[in-house]
Scaffold this motif. Structure first.
Motif, PDB file in Angstrom:
ATOM      1  N   THR A  33      10.786 -53.972 -14.905  1.00  0.00           N
ATOM      2  CA  THR A  33      12.076 -54.637 -14.998  1.00  0.00           C
ATOM      3  C   THR A  33      12.826 -54.441 -13.689  1.00  0.00           C
ATOM      4  N   ALA A  34      13.628 -55.436 -13.339  1.00  0.00           N
ATOM      5  CA  ALA A  34      14.510 -55.285 -12.183  1.00  0.00           C
ATOM      6  C   ALA A  34      15.734 -54.532 -12.677  1.00  0.00           C
ATOM      7  N   ALA A  35      16.030 -53.398 -12.057  1.00  0.00           N
ATOM      8  CA  ALA A  35      17.168 -52.601 -12.493  1.00  0.00           C
ATOM      9  C   ALA A  35      18.458 -53.359 -12.184  1.00  0.00           C
ATOM     10  N   ALA A  36      19.378 -53.364 -13.139  1.00  0.00           N
ATOM     11  CA  ALA A  36      20.637 -54.092 -12.963  1.00  0.00           C
ATOM     12  C   ALA A  36      21.548 -53.343 -11.997  1.00  0.00           C
ATOM     13  N   ASP A  37      22.168 -54.072 -11.081  1.00  0.00           N
ATOM     14  CA  ASP A  37      23.204 -53.480 -10.229  1.00  0.00           C
ATOM     15  C   ASP A  37      24.497 -53.385 -11.039  1.00  0.00           C
ATOM     16  N   VAL A  38      25.195 -52.287 -10.851  1.00  0.00           N
ATOM     17  CA  VAL A  38      26.377 -52.028 -11.691  1.00  0.00           C
ATOM     18  C   VAL A  38      27.605 -51.779 -10.823  1.00  0.00           C
ATOM     19  N   ASP A  39      28.702 -52.376 -11.231  1.00  0.00           N
ATOM     20  CA  ASP A  39      30.012 -52.129 -10.639  1.00  0.00           C
ATOM     21  C   ASP A  39      30.777 -51.214 -11.583  1.00  0.00           C
ATOM     22  N   VAL A  40      31.194 -50.047 -11.090  1.00  0.00           N
ATOM     23  CA  VAL A  40      32.044 -49.172 -11.905  1.00  0.00           C
ATOM     24  C   VAL A  40      33.476 -49.346 -11.405  1.00  0.00           C
ATOM     25  N   VAL A  41      34.362 -49.761 -12.284  1.00  0.00           N
ATOM     26  CA  VAL A  41      35.759 -49.968 -11.894  1.00  0.00           C
ATOM     27  C   VAL A  41      36.606 -48.906 -12.590  1.00  0.00           C
ATOM     28  N   VAL A  42      37.160 -48.004 -11.789  1.00  0.00           N
ATOM     29  CA  VAL A  42      37.932 -46.875 -12.304  1.00  0.00           C
ATOM     30  C   VAL A  42      39.413 -47.252 -12.292  1.00  0.00           C
ATOM     31  N   THR A  43      40.046 -47.265 -13.484  1.00  0.00           N
ATOM     32  CA  THR A  43      41.478 -47.588 -13.527  1.00  0.00           C
ATOM     33  C   THR A  43      42.289 -46.316 -13.747  1.00  0.00           C
ATOM     34  N   THR A  72      33.014 -59.835  -9.179  1.00  0.00           N
ATOM     35  CA  THR A  72      31.885 -58.904  -9.004  1.00  0.00           C
ATOM     36  C   THR A  72      30.591 -59.650  -8.688  1.00  0.00           C
ATOM     37  N   SER A  73      29.744 -59.007  -7.915  1.00  0.00           N
ATOM     38  CA  SER A  73      28.415 -59.576  -7.701  1.00  0.00           C
ATOM     39  C   SER A  73      27.367 -58.775  -8.475  1.00  0.00           C
ATOM     40  N   ALA A  74      27.851 -57.771  -9.234  1.00  0.00           N
ATOM     41  CA  ALA A  74      26.929 -56.925 -10.001  1.00  0.00           C
ATOM     42  C   ALA A  74      26.495 -57.640 -11.274  1.00  0.00           C
ATOM     43  N   GLN A  75      25.470 -57.076 -11.907  1.00  0.00           N
ATOM     44  CA  GLN A  75      24.965 -57.680 -13.156  1.00  0.00           C
ATOM     45  C   GLN A  75      25.542 -57.014 -14.397  1.00  0.00           C
ATOM     46  N   LEU A  76      26.220 -55.890 -14.179  1.00  0.00           N
ATOM     47  CA  LEU A  76      26.864 -55.183 -15.295  1.00  0.00           C
ATOM     48  C   LEU A  76      28.129 -54.540 -14.740  1.00  0.00           C
ATOM     49  N   ILE A  77      29.208 -54.616 -15.504  1.00  0.00           N
ATOM     50  CA  ILE A  77      30.463 -53.974 -15.097  1.00  0.00           C
ATOM     51  C   ILE A  77      30.766 -52.859 -16.084  1.00  0.00           C
ATOM     52  N   VAL A  78      31.135 -51.703 -15.554  1.00  0.00           N
ATOM     53  CA  VAL A  78      31.587 -50.597 -16.396  1.00  0.00           C
ATOM     54  C   VAL A  78      32.987 -50.242 -15.934  1.00  0.00           C
ATOM     55  N   THR A  79      33.956 -50.304 -16.834  1.00  0.00           N
ATOM     56  CA  THR A  79      35.308 -49.886 -16.474  1.00  0.00           C
ATOM     57  C   THR A  79      35.606 -48.557 -17.141  1.00  0.00           C
ATOM     58  N   THR A  80      36.560 -47.817 -16.582  1.00  0.00           N
ATOM     59  CA  THR A  80      37.010 -46.584 -17.231  1.00  0.00           C
ATOM     60  C   THR A  80      38.519 -46.639 -17.394  1.00  0.00           C
ATOM     61  N   GLY A  87      34.002 -63.970 -18.265  1.00  0.00           N
ATOM     62  CA  GLY A  87      33.953 -65.426 -18.252  1.00  0.00           C
ATOM     63  C   GLY A  87      32.707 -65.935 -17.549  1.00  0.00           C
ATOM     64  N   ALA A  88      32.196 -65.142 -16.598  1.00  0.00           N
ATOM     65  CA  ALA A  88      31.000 -65.548 -15.863  1.00  0.00           C
ATOM     66  C   ALA A  88      29.725 -65.101 -16.578  1.00  0.00           C
ATOM     67  N   GLY A  89      29.869 -64.498 -17.756  1.00  0.00           N
ATOM     68  CA  GLY A  89      28.692 -64.101 -18.537  1.00  0.00           C
ATOM     69  C   GLY A  89      28.126 -62.745 -18.154  1.00  0.00           C
ATOM     70  N   VAL A  90      28.873 -61.978 -17.369  1.00  0.00           N
ATOM     71  CA  VAL A  90      28.389 -60.647 -16.975  1.00  0.00           C
ATOM     72  C   VAL A  90      28.749 -59.647 -18.081  1.00  0.00           C
ATOM     73  N   PRO A  91      27.773 -58.872 -18.574  1.00  0.00           N
ATOM     74  CA  PRO A  91      28.110 -57.857 -19.582  1.00  0.00           C
ATOM     75  C   PRO A  91      29.115 -56.855 -19.012  1.00  0.00           C
ATOM     76  N   ILE A  92      30.061 -56.468 -19.837  1.00  0.00           N
ATOM     77  CA  ILE A  92      31.072 -55.495 -19.404  1.00  0.00           C
ATOM     78  C   ILE A  92      31.220 -54.431 -20.476  1.00  0.00           C
ATOM     79  N   LEU A  93      31.234 -53.174 -20.037  1.00  0.00           N
ATOM     80  CA  LEU A  93      31.390 -52.022 -20.935  1.00  0.00           C
ATOM     81  C   LEU A  93      32.671 -51.314 -20.535  1.00  0.00           C
ATOM     82  N   GLY A  94      33.624 -51.245 -21.431  1.00  0.00           N
ATOM     83  CA  GLY A  94      34.897 -50.581 -21.145  1.00  0.00           C
ATOM     84  C   GLY A  94      34.919 -49.198 -21.769  1.00  0.00           C
ATOM     85  N   LEU A  95      34.890 -48.165 -20.926  1.00  0.00           N
ATOM     86  CA  LEU A  95      34.873 -46.783 -21.421  1.00  0.00           C
ATOM     87  C   LEU A  95      36.302 -46.270 -21.550  1.00  0.00           C
TER      88      LEU A  95
END
Ligand SMILES: Nc1nc2c(c(=O)[nH]1)N[C@H]1C(S)=C(S)[C@@H](COP(=O)(O)OP(=O)(O)OC[C@H]3O[C@@H](n4cnc5c(N)ncnc54)[C@H](O)[C@@H]3O)O[C@H]1N2
Ligand code: MOO
Length: 406
Positions: free
Chosen positions: A175-185, A239-247, A288-296
């Motif tokens: 599998t191609a590992a997904a690039d992830v953007d972590v956005v710390v609020t 984002t240009s990542a394939q998964l977004i994780v916010t905190t 909206g762009a279809g990128v999975p997002i996980l809000g921690l």
């Protein structure tokens, strides 16, 4: 927590499905480059192992009872060749393919040659002739061509590489590992140095990228996002990542700007709240762009509990592989809660999970000394979510709690 919040288990399945809507592409790599990567496709043997009936010892391939007339030596690597007639022997080394008709291998140290090097082979010191099949490996006795060596979703490790190579495999699909953007609020959060009273040092920026990589993500970048829905929505949209994780910023009624940022950008929340403690405000869905997002949630222990619970199924869904299930565990003495799944950091002592203590949702002390979380659902078997990289996390987990007998 609203009554509509899905269970921890149901939320994991939903996370896997959300991931599956945004698949990453698989790629083919040389076996030697596959260590640590996740298989996108099952690996099967291309040949029987052993590839031919073969000797398990240095000695003699013999047919029938002795003494035996000695024929030409069998060269290792050569094909099985012409049948061995009864009363004949040929010298052979370990792993060599035996000729058809071979009934046993006589070990070198158990035999002696009468009448010179091309003479007769006989058993030494009155030893009996070895039984039929002795020290012979049968073609395909380990595995046959087409045998499943590893399912899609398994992580490749050196022993599996060795097995696949032995079975004739050159390349595997990973599998191609997904690039992830972590956005710390969090406006109170500072990036470096000692926090003054009331301020909070960012615990996630330095920790989550490596944790996500250990969970199978590709490039992970952490950046700061504003405590304000519009600006957060922009960060999410660009984002240009394939998964977004916010905190942070997940709790409804508080500064719930993550929910608003996802919705205002045309995204959807598939889950906003899970029947778990800690971590109930966790959310996930798609931008909206279809990128999975996980809000921690912002509370550190809760954030780790939610990341270890939901990042693996999201990444597995994206990789198109089955969802992995954590191993069963003893309950570490945690009393079940009929309405929610409880997660508590535990240390494994001789494979038995023990609560670490100092495990308030806003704390990190208990977590840092842990080997992972024990997961105690309202019903069913407790599980262990290992903390990747922790010393004891690779230990076998005992299902018997010492605390149960106490
Ligand atoms: N009225 C309610 N208040 C709260 C609820 C609720 O349901 N109703 N839920 C509580 C629970 S449970 C949690 S968990 C938190 C979730 O809060 P948020 O996700 O909105 O996070 P924040 O408010 O931004 O922060 C919470 C806490 O965590 C600290 N934090 C945030 N980011 C970081 C970071 N990068 N490094 C270290 N610590 C961080 C932050 O300073 C706060 O102390 O809400 C409860 N409240
Ligand atoms: O879920 Mo909060 O995560 O209990 O601290």
């Amino acid at each position: 927590m609203s009554d509509a919040a899905p269970s921890w288990r149901a939320a994991r399945r939903l996370a896997w499905r959300v991931g599956g809507l945004a698949p990453t592409t698989a790629r083919i790599v040389e076996l030697a480059d596959a260590d640590g990567l996740m298989l996108a496709r099952a690996v099967r043997a291309l040949v029987d192992l052993p590839t031919a009936d073969a000797s398990a010892m240095d000695g003699w391939a013999v047919a029938g009872g002795g003494p035996w007339a000695i024929g030409a030596t069998i060269r290792i690597g050569s094909a099985p060749g012409a049948p061995l007639r009864p009363g004949r022997a040929r010298a052979i080394t370990t792993g060599g393919a035996v000729p058809p008709g071979t009934t046993a291998i006589v070990r070198q140290e158990h035999a002696t040659i009468l009448d010179g090097p091309r003479g007769l082979l006989a058993m030494r010191d009155g030893r009996p002739v070895p039984e039929r099949g002795a020290d012979l490996r049968r073609r395909g006795e380990e595995l046959g061509a087409g045998t499943l060596l590893a399912e899609a979703g398994r992580r490749v490790h050196p022993a599996l590489i060795a097995l696949a190579a032995a079975a004739g495999v050159d390349t595997v699909e990973v599998t191609a590992a997904a690039d992830v953007d972590v956005v710390v609020t969090g406006d109170e959060v500072i990036d470096r140095g000692v926090p003054q009273p009331g301020r909070v040092r960012d615990a996630f920026g330095p920790a989550l990228p490596s944790l996500l990589r250990r969970l199978g993500a590709g490039d992970v970048r952490a950046r700061r996002g504003a405590d304000e829905a519009d600006r957060l929505a922009e960060a999410i949209a660009t984002t240009s990542a394939q998964l977004i994780v916010t905190t942070g910023g997940t709790a409804a009624g508080r500064s719930d700007h993550v929910q608003r940022a996802v919705r205002s950008g045309g995204g959807e929340l598939v889950v906003a709240g899970v029947a778990m403690r800690p971590g109930h405000p966790v959310l996930f869905g798609r931008t909206g762009a279809g990128v999975p997002i996980l809000g921690l949630p912002g509370n550190p222990l809760a954030a780790f509990a939610c990341l270890l619970s939901f990042a693996p199924p999201l990444l597995e869904g994206m990789a198109g592989v089955p969802m992995s299930e954590p191993a069963p565990s003893a309950d570490a003495g945690v009393t079940r809660d009929a309405r929610r799944t409880l997660l508590r950091p535990v240390r494994l002592v001789d494979g038995v999970p023990e609560l670490t203590g100092r495990d308030g949702s806003a704390m990190l002390m208990g977590l840092a000394g842990s080997d992972g979380f024990v997961v105690v659902p309202p019903d069913g078997v407790p599980l262990l979510l290992p903390m990747p990289g922790a010393d004891g996390a690779a230990q076998p987990v005992s299902l018997v709690a010492s605390s149960l007998s106490a």
